[in-house]
Design an enzyme around this catalytic site. Sequence first.
Site, PDB file in Angstrom:
ATOM      1  N   ASN A 210      -0.226   5.249  10.635  1.00 42.74           N
ATOM      2  CA  ASN A 210       0.715   6.305  11.018  1.00 42.74           C
ATOM      3  C   ASN A 210       0.001   7.646  11.033  1.00 42.74           C
ATOM      4  O   ASN A 210      -1.199   7.729  10.742  1.00 42.74           O
ATOM      5  CB  ASN A 210       1.932   6.317  10.087  1.00 42.74           C
ATOM      6  CG  ASN A 210       1.560   6.549   8.644  1.00 42.74           C
ATOM      7  OD1 ASN A 210       0.992   7.582   8.295  1.00 42.74           O
ATOM      8  ND2 ASN A 210       1.867   5.578   7.777  1.00 42.74           N
ATOM      9  N   ASP A 279       5.743   0.255   6.230  1.00 44.82           N
ATOM     10  CA  ASP A 279       6.860  -0.622   5.886  1.00 44.82           C
ATOM     11  C   ASP A 279       6.539  -2.086   6.164  1.00 44.82           C
ATOM     12  O   ASP A 279       7.090  -2.986   5.523  1.00 44.82           O
ATOM     13  CB  ASP A 279       8.110  -0.228   6.681  1.00 44.82           C
ATOM     14  CG  ASP A 279       8.631   1.143   6.283  1.00 44.82           C
ATOM     15  OD1 ASP A 279       8.607   1.454   5.078  1.00 44.82           O
ATOM     16  OD2 ASP A 279       9.047   1.907   7.176  1.00 44.82           O
ATOM     17  N   LYS A 289     -12.668 -10.301  15.525  1.00 48.23           N
ATOM     18  CA  LYS A 289     -11.933  -9.462  16.464  1.00 48.23           C
ATOM     19  C   LYS A 289     -11.029 -10.318  17.350  1.00 48.23           C
ATOM     20  O   LYS A 289     -11.441 -11.328  17.915  1.00 48.23           O
ATOM     21  CB  LYS A 289     -12.908  -8.666  17.337  1.00 48.23           C
ATOM     22  CG  LYS A 289     -12.209  -7.774  18.350  1.00 48.23           C
ATOM     23  CD  LYS A 289     -13.229  -7.027  19.199  1.00 48.23           C
ATOM     24  CE  LYS A 289     -12.527  -6.202  20.280  1.00 48.23           C
ATOM     25  NZ  LYS A 289     -13.486  -5.494  21.150  1.00 48.23           N
ATOM     26  N   ASP A 306       7.902  -2.024  -1.823  1.00 50.24           N
ATOM     27  CA  ASP A 306       8.522  -0.698  -1.862  1.00 50.24           C
ATOM     28  C   ASP A 306       8.035   0.011  -3.121  1.00 50.24           C
ATOM     29  O   ASP A 306       8.578  -0.183  -4.218  1.00 50.24           O
ATOM     30  CB  ASP A 306      10.049  -0.849  -1.871  1.00 50.24           C
ATOM     31  CG  ASP A 306      10.759   0.477  -1.654  1.00 50.24           C
ATOM     32  OD1 ASP A 306      10.219   1.515  -2.099  1.00 50.24           O
ATOM     33  OD2 ASP A 306      11.839   0.480  -1.053  1.00 50.24           O
ATOM     34  N   ILE A 307       7.013   0.822  -2.971  1.00 48.33           N
ATOM     35  CA  ILE A 307       6.367   1.436  -4.138  1.00 48.33           C
ATOM     36  C   ILE A 307       7.328   2.344  -4.886  1.00 48.33           C
ATOM     37  O   ILE A 307       7.405   2.318  -6.126  1.00 48.33           O
ATOM     38  CB  ILE A 307       5.094   2.200  -3.716  1.00 48.33           C
ATOM     39  CG1 ILE A 307       4.093   1.238  -3.074  1.00 48.33           C
ATOM     40  CG2 ILE A 307       4.467   2.905  -4.915  1.00 48.33           C
ATOM     41  CD1 ILE A 307       2.858   1.914  -2.512  1.00 48.33           C
ATOM     42  N   PHE A 324       9.529  11.238  -0.973  1.00 47.52           N
ATOM     43  CA  PHE A 324       9.490  12.042   0.248  1.00 47.52           C
ATOM     44  C   PHE A 324      10.169  11.255   1.355  1.00 47.52           C
ATOM     45  O   PHE A 324      10.093  10.019   1.381  1.00 47.52           O
ATOM     46  CB  PHE A 324       8.050  12.365   0.651  1.00 47.52           C
ATOM     47  CG  PHE A 324       7.538  13.676   0.110  1.00 47.52           C
ATOM     48  CD1 PHE A 324       7.290  14.746   0.944  1.00 47.52           C
ATOM     49  CD2 PHE A 324       7.308  13.828  -1.249  1.00 47.52           C
ATOM     50  CE1 PHE A 324       6.823  15.948   0.442  1.00 47.52           C
ATOM     51  CE2 PHE A 324       6.844  15.026  -1.764  1.00 47.52           C
ATOM     52  CZ  PHE A 324       6.595  16.095  -0.906  1.00 47.52           C
TER      53      PHE A 324
END
Length: 401
Positions: A210, A279, A289, A306-307, A324
């Site tokens: 991300n 997620d 590869k 889910d930390i 956050f």
Amino acid sequence: MHELKGQRILLGVSGGIAAYKAADLVRRLQDAGAEVRVVMTDAARHFVGTTTFQALSGHPVRSSLWDEAAEAAMGHIELARWATRVLVAPATANTLRRLAQGHANDLLSTLCLASEAPLLVAPAMNRVMWAHPATQANLATLVARGVQVIGPGSGGQACGEVGEGRLSEPADIVAAVATSLRPPRLAGRRVLVSAGPTFEDIDPVRFLGNRSSGKMGFAVADAARRMGADVTLVAGPVSLPTPPGVARIDVRRAAQMRDAVLAALPGQDVYIGAAAVADYAPAETLPQKLKKSGDSLTLTLVRTADILADVAAHAARPRLVVGFAAETSDLEAYARDKLHRKGLDLIAANDVSRPDQGFEADENALAVFWRDGRHDIGHGPKSRVATELLLLIAQRLEAME
């Protein structure tokens, strides 16, 4: 209004283009109630003249140990004893090196050695110089001795590059000096921060990731350390320099971040989950590869741990668990849902759809929610936003005692 009333600030100006901002800094220190005297290095005088600082401060500017009139009465010792705070702004890479190594071959370095007043430095230099291991090692030496580091900020630089190394704004420096007069709000606290993205490998050359730069989480870790906390930072794959005085653990994948966070959890007072954790992750990572084999490709993804929820439910749960939420719409609704669903104490939400804040940007704005309240932190540099968030966290901790 006069939070520095009665303070005697010895301002050391070293030789970088940011020296021009020191003139504004003198005025702002005086407006806050301080008396200011200025010492300049020889290099600084190539950027700003002594007359400017003399006119602003109302005192002669000193720049040499070989000033016969001043040194006849051991003027450098008199200045060292006069100061209640020594502030070096800008502090160049060379100045940080000289201070770390205990040099005393010019007036400014001699004053820093001869004064018993607390020393604060506001670094300013090219981003590559700031990130260089030698600079970071010198900075770590100074922090270990109790020197307070202010900034630096991030953004465009005089050399045309963009990144960490800008002198903090004069208003922020004055605020940091004022904060240094008070007992650190997080002294004796242990704070665990996670920051940055996680990369979930598909094969040796591809991954799912991300846009998180880690800048907000690193600013939070830096602010917590400056407020006196013992800080551990679990960082995803980013190239940001470690904030001074912060213990850093580098990870890549969500599973690694979870393991590192839970291992560091016992004894922590606060956990701040600023990381953008994936997620989902590929069900398997291919050893070779993946080759093109058709017009479409289907990947099987599985949920990652889910930390935040794991920390909130852990037997070693810190007193405050802060999450956050990076959202693009319905900010409050999504943030409050996450707050309740994961069992958090606070959640800091930001609108990452705005191009001037959030991911990759140097500025941010936060809406902080708790069960029956809300506090908005206005748009500004991530360093300031982080400090305001930590002040709110400190307030919440104090209210629990």
